[in-house]
Design a protein around this motif. Sequence first.
Motif, PDB file in Angstrom:
ATOM      1  N   GLU A   1       0.875  -4.250  -2.021  1.00 38.88           N
ATOM      2  CA  GLU A   1       0.430  -5.570  -2.596  1.00 38.88           C
ATOM      3  C   GLU A   1       0.844  -6.510  -1.876  1.00 38.88           C
ATOM      4  OE1 GLU A   1      -0.278  -3.673  -7.284  1.00 38.88           O
ATOM      5  OE2 GLU A   1       0.556  -5.638  -6.695  1.00 38.88           O
TER       6      GLU A   1
ATOM      7  N   SER B   1      -2.558 -10.207  -3.834  1.00 41.15           N
ATOM      8  CA  SER B   1      -2.249 -10.897  -5.237  1.00 41.15           C
ATOM      9  C   SER B   1      -2.426 -12.221  -5.041  1.00 41.15           C
ATOM     10  CB  SER B   1      -1.159 -10.336  -5.818  1.00 41.15           C
ATOM     11  OG  SER B   1      -1.062  -9.039  -6.229  1.00 41.15           O
TER      12      SER B   1
ATOM     13  N   ILE C   1      -5.899  -8.989  -7.428  1.00 40.59           N
ATOM     14  CA  ILE C   1      -5.351  -9.142  -8.428  1.00 40.59           C
ATOM     15  C   ILE C   1      -4.943 -10.502  -8.563  1.00 40.59           C
ATOM     16  CG2 ILE C   1      -2.876  -8.755  -9.547  1.00 40.59           C
ATOM     17  CD1 ILE C   1      -2.897  -6.248  -7.025  1.00 40.59           C
TER      18      ILE C   1
ATOM     19  N   THR D   1      -7.934  -7.525 -11.199  1.00 41.57           N
ATOM     20  CA  THR D   1      -7.076  -7.102 -11.998  1.00 41.57           C
ATOM     21  C   THR D   1      -5.973  -8.459 -12.320  1.00 41.57           C
ATOM     22  OG1 THR D   1      -6.901  -5.015 -10.799  1.00 41.57           O
ATOM     23  CG2 THR D   1      -4.844  -5.760 -12.136  1.00 41.57           C
TER      24      THR D   1
END
Length: 273
Positions: free
Chosen positions: A147, A177, A198, A232
């Motif tokens: 990520e 993210s 995310i 998320t």
Amino acid sequence: QAKRKGKSCYQWFQERFEQQMLARLYMEKGLREAIANNHLVLHYQPIVDLVTGTAVGLEALVRWQHPERGLAFPDQFMSVAEESGLIVDMGQWVLRAACQFGKELLDNGKELNLAVNVSVKELLQADFVDQVALVLSETAFPSRYLELEIVETLLIENFSVAIPKLRALRSIGVQISLDDFGTGYSSLHYLTELPIDIIKIDRSFLAGAMESNKQAAIVETMVALAHRLQLTVVAEGVETEEQRQFLKQLCCDKVQGYLISKPVDQAKVYELI
Ligand code: C2E
Ligand code: MG
Ligand code: MG
Ligand code: MG
């Protein structure tokens, strides 16, 4: 008298300015050497699934292990790294070290995502996506476990250049993210257009949520918004059990913070998980 005073005042500023410039140059030199001599270390902070309560990821956080002055934290050197451009070399080192560790964990049967912070200066490098792909293949770390965290404000300021890069990264299987979410001002406008997976709610929101109903409402709305956009959501800076319960009620996906663990060195990760 006034003239003399004015002059001395000017001299004072001049000297202070020179001192600061020197301190910066000195720091830059030290940092360059630290990168070359492997004086950087990564600490890792667990990211925990709120339903199962188990660690599902680790965020890699860089520290400078200075031979004389001890451990230095990002707030002490990141601005110099950014302004001098050293962040690019540092970022390469961080990415490689994190992927190596991620692979080591996988080989030991520990399946964890590795979250790596990336500055916009790095992202904007012409060959950034190729470099990421290269590090992944050289370390044999599968891209789905990586990520890349990018701070919201900076991403939005460089929107049009950043978007195709994020798309390319996602196409090789890396997750993106949005870090420190909520600290930017134009976030909602851009949120639907950003190719991200995310959202990380900045810890400043959590800190106030237990004292103020209004702050709590904002966190609740952020979680709901993220889920509506099929993203998320991770809450950063969770320090109390009360905050964890609150986030669980909201169906926040993951949490990270001192309540679970401070960032720890590689050896301690094995004890934690
Ligand atoms: P970040 O990415 O938002 O990382 C979270 C920061 O919050 C970390 O600080 C972490 O130690 C701290 N933190 C985690 N849980 C808690 C908590 O419960 N309470 C409190 N008060 N703090 C908590 P750290 O390690 O000092 O890093 C600061 C920032 O420096 C990071 O913020 C990130 O933006 C940047 N950074 C760190 N490592 C790297 C790196 O390798 N590359 C780049 N580009 N930036 C990095
Ligand atoms: Mg981060
Ligand atoms: Mg953050
Ligand atoms: Mg931050």
